[in-house]
Design an enzyme around this catalytic site. Structure first.
Site, PDB file in Angstrom:
ATOM      1  N   SER A  93       3.263  -4.713  -3.898  1.00 14.93           N
ATOM      2  CA  SER A  93       3.295  -3.342  -3.440  1.00 14.93           C
ATOM      3  C   SER A  93       4.161  -2.530  -4.381  1.00 14.93           C
ATOM      4  CB  SER A  93       3.849  -3.265  -2.015  1.00 14.93           C
ATOM      5  OG  SER A  93       3.866  -1.927  -1.551  1.00 14.93           O
ATOM      6  N   HIS A  97       7.787   7.098  -8.412  1.00 12.17           N
ATOM      7  CA  HIS A  97       8.201   8.487  -8.241  1.00 12.17           C
ATOM      8  C   HIS A  97       8.651   9.029  -9.598  1.00 12.17           C
ATOM      9  CE1 HIS A  97       8.057   8.519  -3.856  1.00 12.17           C
ATOM     10  NE2 HIS A  97       8.716   7.376  -3.839  1.00 12.17           N
ATOM     11  N   HIS A 107       1.006   5.154  -5.411  1.00 11.72           N
ATOM     12  CA  HIS A 107       1.292   3.980  -4.583  1.00 11.72           C
ATOM     13  C   HIS A 107       0.109   3.034  -4.678  1.00 11.72           C
ATOM     14  CE1 HIS A 107       0.189   2.142  -0.610  1.00 11.72           C
ATOM     15  NE2 HIS A 107       1.340   1.553  -0.818  1.00 11.72           N
ATOM     16  N   ASN A 109      -1.080  -1.260  -3.427  1.00 14.35           N
ATOM     17  CA  ASN A 109      -0.740  -2.609  -2.962  1.00 14.35           C
ATOM     18  C   ASN A 109      -2.001  -3.423  -2.776  1.00 14.35           C
ATOM     19  OD1 ASN A 109      -1.283  -3.096   0.204  1.00 14.35           O
ATOM     20  ND2 ASN A 109      -0.792  -0.940  -0.134  1.00 14.35           N
ATOM     21  N   VAL A 110      -1.858  -4.716  -2.953  1.00  7.96           N
ATOM     22  CA  VAL A 110      -2.917  -5.685  -2.654  1.00  7.96           C
ATOM     23  C   VAL A 110      -2.258  -6.871  -1.965  1.00  7.96           C
ATOM     24  CG1 VAL A 110      -4.616  -5.052  -4.404  1.00  7.96           C
ATOM     25  CG2 VAL A 110      -2.727  -6.529  -5.043  1.00  7.96           C
ATOM     26  N   ARG A 111      -2.944  -7.462  -1.001  1.00  6.30           N
ATOM     27  CA  ARG A 111      -2.280  -8.473  -0.176  1.00  6.30           C
ATOM     28  C   ARG A 111      -3.300  -9.419   0.452  1.00  6.30           C
ATOM     29  NH1 ARG A 111      -2.334  -3.473   2.136  1.00  6.30           N
ATOM     30  NH2 ARG A 111      -3.454  -3.301   4.126  1.00  6.30           N
ATOM     31  N   HIS A 146     -10.363   9.081  -8.854  1.00  5.02           N
ATOM     32  CA  HIS A 146     -11.403   8.638  -7.926  1.00  5.02           C
ATOM     33  C   HIS A 146     -12.564   7.960  -8.638  1.00  5.02           C
ATOM     34  CE1 HIS A 146     -10.225   9.897  -3.860  1.00  5.02           C
ATOM     35  NE2 HIS A 146      -9.504  10.816  -4.481  1.00  5.02           N
ATOM     36  N   GLY A 259      11.210  -9.166   9.971  1.00  7.53           N
ATOM     37  CA  GLY A 259      12.517  -9.577   9.471  1.00  7.53           C
ATOM     38  C   GLY A 259      12.585  -9.648   7.964  1.00  7.53           C
ATOM     39  N   GLY A 260      11.814  -8.817   7.294  1.00  8.64           N
ATOM     40  CA  GLY A 260      11.815  -8.812   5.839  1.00  8.64           C
ATOM     41  C   GLY A 260      13.084  -8.209   5.260  1.00  8.64           C
TER      42      GLY A 260
END
Length: 301
Positions: A93, A97, A107, A109-111, A146, A259-260
């Site tokens: 992630s 800025h 921004h 992220n891949v998960r 895009h 709890g990260g």
């Protein structure tokens, strides 16, 4: 590769983090600092942050691989049947800025999630995407963003980009302001179409296309001169970014609920931001144009 290959995904994600950090570091001229960490509940990660660069005021690119005995509420909101399963989650992630208000925030992220319980087949899915948050809009930039997203999705079917684009528009919407956070891009979750091989390939296509989408915009706008007016507007609009991430963002909520590591989870927040009471842009101004010409969702390709 018919089974879930967690090691293949982890290898890809670590390499993706390396490639993105190297490219952004080359563009800025400053290095990311790395902070490796372990999660008491299981797993860990490596956080990389670049602060006070010439180009990037604050950027973070985080890899995490965590596991636990039960999925937190944010991960089962749309799939309550998975509540109580143990989980394994990994992803990259990032939030960038830039210092110059003419360079948009980005921004991505891949998960991968895997949810398991004894006596049942593992349930797995991929998620991710990327979105762009300009302060001063340029149609050329948004069209490029895009079209790159569309081209990344095209090998997986003509309906993928329109679906993920709409999902992104819907997701990155500040309901309490009835306003888009930015100009969108891609968002997908709970993706397991066509088996593991196909789903993993789509996740890689999205991750690999991020630099192609962002770097040309960053280089095109980085040297535009700006003054106090543009800087104040940038800091004001950054407030919208903070509001979304702390109120709605599923990744932030998952990290905190599971709890990260708080420092890594909140690396997405900008270093400086401002709120002004009932501020309105001057009619016909460049600031007003962001609201009228760019934030309302539209077909950019």
């Amino acid at each position: 590769m018919s089974e879930v290959d967690i090691q293949a995904v982890k290898h890809y994600l670590l390499d993706l983090q390396d490639r993105i950090c190297q490219s952004l570091s080359d563009a800025d001229g400053s290095a990311f600092r790395e902070d490796s960490w372990e999660r008491p509940g299981g797993g860990g990660g490596r956080t990389r942050v670049l602060e006070e660069g010439d180009l990037i005021e604050k950027g973070g690119v985080n890899f995490s691989h965590v596991h636990g005995a039960g999925l937190p509420p944010s991960a089962t909101a749309s799939r309550p049947e998975l509540a109580g399963r143990s989980f394994e989650a990994m992803g990259v992630s990032l939030v960038i800025h830039p210092r110059n208000p003419y360079v948009p925030t980005s921004h991505a992220n891949v998960r991968l999630f895997v949810a398991e319980k004894p006596g049942a087949e593992p349930v797995w899915w991929f998620g991710g995407g990327y979105d762009l948050t300009p302060y001063y809009g340029f149609e050329e930039d948004v069209v490029h963003w895009h079209r790159t997203a569309r081209d990344a999705c095209m090998p997986f079917g003509p309906d993928v980009y329109p679906h993920f684009k709409q999902w992104c528009d819907d997701y990155f919407h500040l309901k309490h302001r009835d306003e888009a956070r930015g100009v969108g891009g891609l968002f997908f979750d709970d993706y397991h179409e066509g088996g593991f091989d196909n789903s993993f390939a789509l996740m890689r296509a999205v991750g690999d296309s991020y630099l192609d989408a962002y770097l040309p915009i960053l280089q095109r706008r980085r040297d535009i001169e700006y003054g106090e007016r543009e800087r104040r507007f940038q800091l004001y609009r950054r407030g919208r970014y903070v509001e979304f991430n702390l109120v709605y963002d599923r990744g932030t909520l998952f990290g905190l609920q599971s709890g990260g590591r708080t420092e890594s989870i909140l690396m997405s927040l900008p270093p400086l931001v401002r709120w002004e009471y009932d501020w309105q842009p001057e009619r016909g101004s460049a600031e007003a144009k962001l609201y009228t010409d760019f934030l309302p969702p539209r077909d950019w390709v």
